[in-house]
Design a protein around this motif. Structure first.
Motif, short mmCIF file in Angstrom:
data_model
loop_
_atom_site.label_atom_id
_atom_site.label_comp_id
_atom_site.label_asym_id
_atom_site.label_seq_id
_atom_site.Cartn_x
_atom_site.Cartn_y
_atom_site.Cartn_z
N ILE A 162 -4.58 3.85 -8.80
CA ILE A 162 -4.04 2.64 -8.16
C ILE A 162 -2.70 2.25 -8.79
O ILE A 162 -1.73 1.95 -8.08
N HIS A 163 -2.63 2.24 -10.12
CA HIS A 163 -1.37 2.09 -10.88
C HIS A 163 -0.49 0.95 -10.34
O HIS A 163 0.56 1.18 -9.74
N HIS A 164 -0.93 -0.26 -10.56
CA HIS A 164 -0.17 -1.48 -10.22
C HIS A 164 -0.09 -1.76 -8.72
O HIS A 164 0.57 -2.71 -8.31
N VAL A 492 -10.22 -1.46 -3.61
CA VAL A 492 -9.47 -2.59 -4.16
C VAL A 492 -10.13 -3.03 -5.47
O VAL A 492 -11.35 -3.26 -5.49
N PRO A 493 -9.36 -3.16 -6.56
CA PRO A 493 -9.96 -3.65 -7.80
C PRO A 493 -10.49 -5.08 -7.64
O PRO A 493 -9.88 -5.89 -6.93
N ARG A 494 -11.61 -5.34 -8.24
CA ARG A 494 -12.15 -6.70 -8.23
C ARG A 494 -11.60 -7.49 -9.42
O ARG A 494 -11.47 -6.96 -10.51
N VAL A 495 -11.23 -8.71 -9.17
CA VAL A 495 -10.65 -9.54 -10.24
C VAL A 495 -11.64 -10.59 -10.69
O VAL A 495 -12.61 -10.87 -10.01
#
Length: 495
Positions: A162-164, A492-495
């Motif tokens: 994903i890298h930013h 999608v990363p979870r925050v």
């Protein structure tokens, strides 16, 4: 000359007639044509329905749950509903494994390995394999550690990819391949591979092609042997041979490396222990050999990685199709683990909904699968029908877990809640993705642990969703083991 011609035609006619006659009290099924059996009718239904599994399910609805077929020269029986499957798998008379070129050419023309052998040979090798694999983690606490390490390797790989960015799109049917294999191969050969290892990706691609080309009951060339000479590609013969040559080469190099580097006093893995046994005249029985070691490794390499990977493919196919299920599992994970504590197998009792997701994923896989073929060891009976000696027999598990009469409400729907009763996980008797009885799947413990930890670890850190312009298809891939058609998901990363 006329006499000879008439005699030839008469003999040919007699042979053709005899080829259409079914054994007395053989299970019902389509009529047999000379030299073809019911191959054309089965092929026609398979083409219309999309799979041999659906074709035999349709024929079972017409002829009954114990279905008698003949494809080319091979007589076979397909068992469909739960009661018939239960009687079949409990029968010692039907506990053999098939003979024949298709099953034996994969192991150098001999009966070797663990999946397709029987009787004393099978007992010795299964008992030894289970005992030694447990020494290296199989079914123990350090197995959980091995899988945890692989899940975190995959989590880290996704984050790096994903890298930013906000998200990334992955092909889901190949995302898990190498990491699932590593959980077994670390115990077998003391080796783990990187996610992007080129050689391993090539081998996995070959296996996927092979498993999608042939089926549990063989291939076109095994039913009609002349076709391996006349049409080696169309009959599946070429891919079958080439795939096994590559797997043999891979395993042979691994074995040679072990033979030159292992210390008999400090075995590192299953291969080392097996080599020690071969050097001991007291321990090694007739069933032990270098060929058998390679065949064992091949069976576990091929079956272990492909089935678990396909089960994970089904799991994430349905998790993106049913986002409310994914959200509910994530809420449970957050409440029990938070966002950063790595899941372990000890968390399984505290994550019952995630465990239900695992069970439903296994049902979606197993309900589209056949058991490994059995062979009648002697003339016997099944559900009142006569099964002659050496006839092939297998179960279509769709009848137990996905048919409308299987006992599951809305069986085509992905409903993890079906296993929850008063807050506890309850598994019905008809849930048999690993079979049961003596030939219950050797890798069940590892497979269930893999599914639980990969699903929990990935849902803890990421959300998976449909790619808007590339929705996954409901169709699935037929073959030795079922699998979803290639599909992509947005991660999608979870925050």
């Amino acid at each position: 000359m006329w006499v000879a011609a008439i005699l030839f035609v008469a003999i040919l006619g007699l042979l053709a007639y005899l080829d259409t006659r079914k054994p007395k009290n053989f299970p019902p099924g389509p009529k047999w044509k000379p030299f073809l059996g019911c191959a054309l009718e089965v092929a026609g239904i398979k083409k219309r329905t999309g799979s041999f599994l659906k074709a035999t399910a349709e024929l079972a609805s017409k002829h009954g749950p114990v279905l008698g077929l003949k494809v080319g020269k091979q007589k076979l029986v397909v068992v469909y509903d739960f009661q018939a499957v239960k009687e079949f798998l409990a029968s010692d008379d039907l506990a053999g494994r098939p003979f024949g070129e298709f099953y034996e050419m994969r192991t150098w023309g001999k009966r070797r390995g663990i999946l397709l052998v029987d009787e004393t040979f099978w007992h010795e090798q299964r008992r030894f394999s289970l005992r030694q694999l447990r020494e290296f983690g199989f079914g123990r606490r350090n197995m959980s550690t091995l899988i945890q390490e692989e899940t975190q390797e995959l989590v880290n790989y996704i984050f790096k990819s994903i890298h930013h960015r906000d998200s990334i799109i992955f092909e889901m049917t190949t995302l898990f391949n190498v990491h699932v294999l590593n959980t077994l191969w670390s115990m077998m050969a003391g080796v783990r591979y990187k996610h992007d290892d080129a050689k391993m990706k090539e081998l996995q691609a070959i296996l996927t092609e092979l498993f999608g080309t042939v089926s549990m009951v063989g291939a076109t060339f095994s039913h009609f042997p002349v076709l391996k000479y006349l049409a080696p590609e169309l009959s599946g013969y070429k891919i079958y041979v080439n795939a096994h040559l590559k797997i043999w080469d891979f395993l042979r190099r691994e074995l040679e490396h072990h033979k030159t580097t292992h210390d008999p006093n400090e075995p590192r893995d299953f291969m080392d222990v097996y080599l020690n046994v071969l050097k001991s005249s007291e321990e090694a029985g007739d069933s032990f050999s270098e060929e058998q070691l390679m065949a064992l490794c091949m069976d576990l390499f091929m079956a272990g990685s492909e089935t678990t990977n396909n089960s994970l493919g089904f799991a994430f196919f349905y998790l993106i199709k049913y986002p409310e299920v994914q959200k509910k599992a994530q809420m449970e994970i957050d409440a029990v683990l938070g966002k950063h504590r790595v899941p372990t197998l000890e968390d399984r009792p505290n994550l019952p909904y995630v465990e239900c997701v695992v069970l439903e994923s296994l049902r979606m896989f197993g309900g589209r699968a056949f058991t490994v073929p059995h062979r009648a060891i002697r003339d016997t009976e099944l559900c009142g029908y006569t099964i002659p000696k050496d006839v092939l027999i297998l179960a279509n598990l769709h009848g137990c877990m996905m048919d409308p009469t299987s006992g599951y409400d809305n069986p085509e729907e992905f409903v993890p809640e079906r296993y929850m009763i008063n807050g506890n996980v309850a598994v019905p008797d008809t849930f048999i993705p690993f079979g049961f009885g003596k030939h219950r799947c050797l890798g069940e413990t590892l497979a269930r642990a893999n599914l639980f930890l990969f699903i929990a670890s990935l849902l803890q850190r990421f959300t998976f969703s449909v790619v808007a312009d590339q929705p996954p298809t409901e169709e699935w891939r037929d073959g030795v083991t079922p699998g979803p058609r290639p599909f992509k998901a947005r991660v999608v990363p979870r925050v």
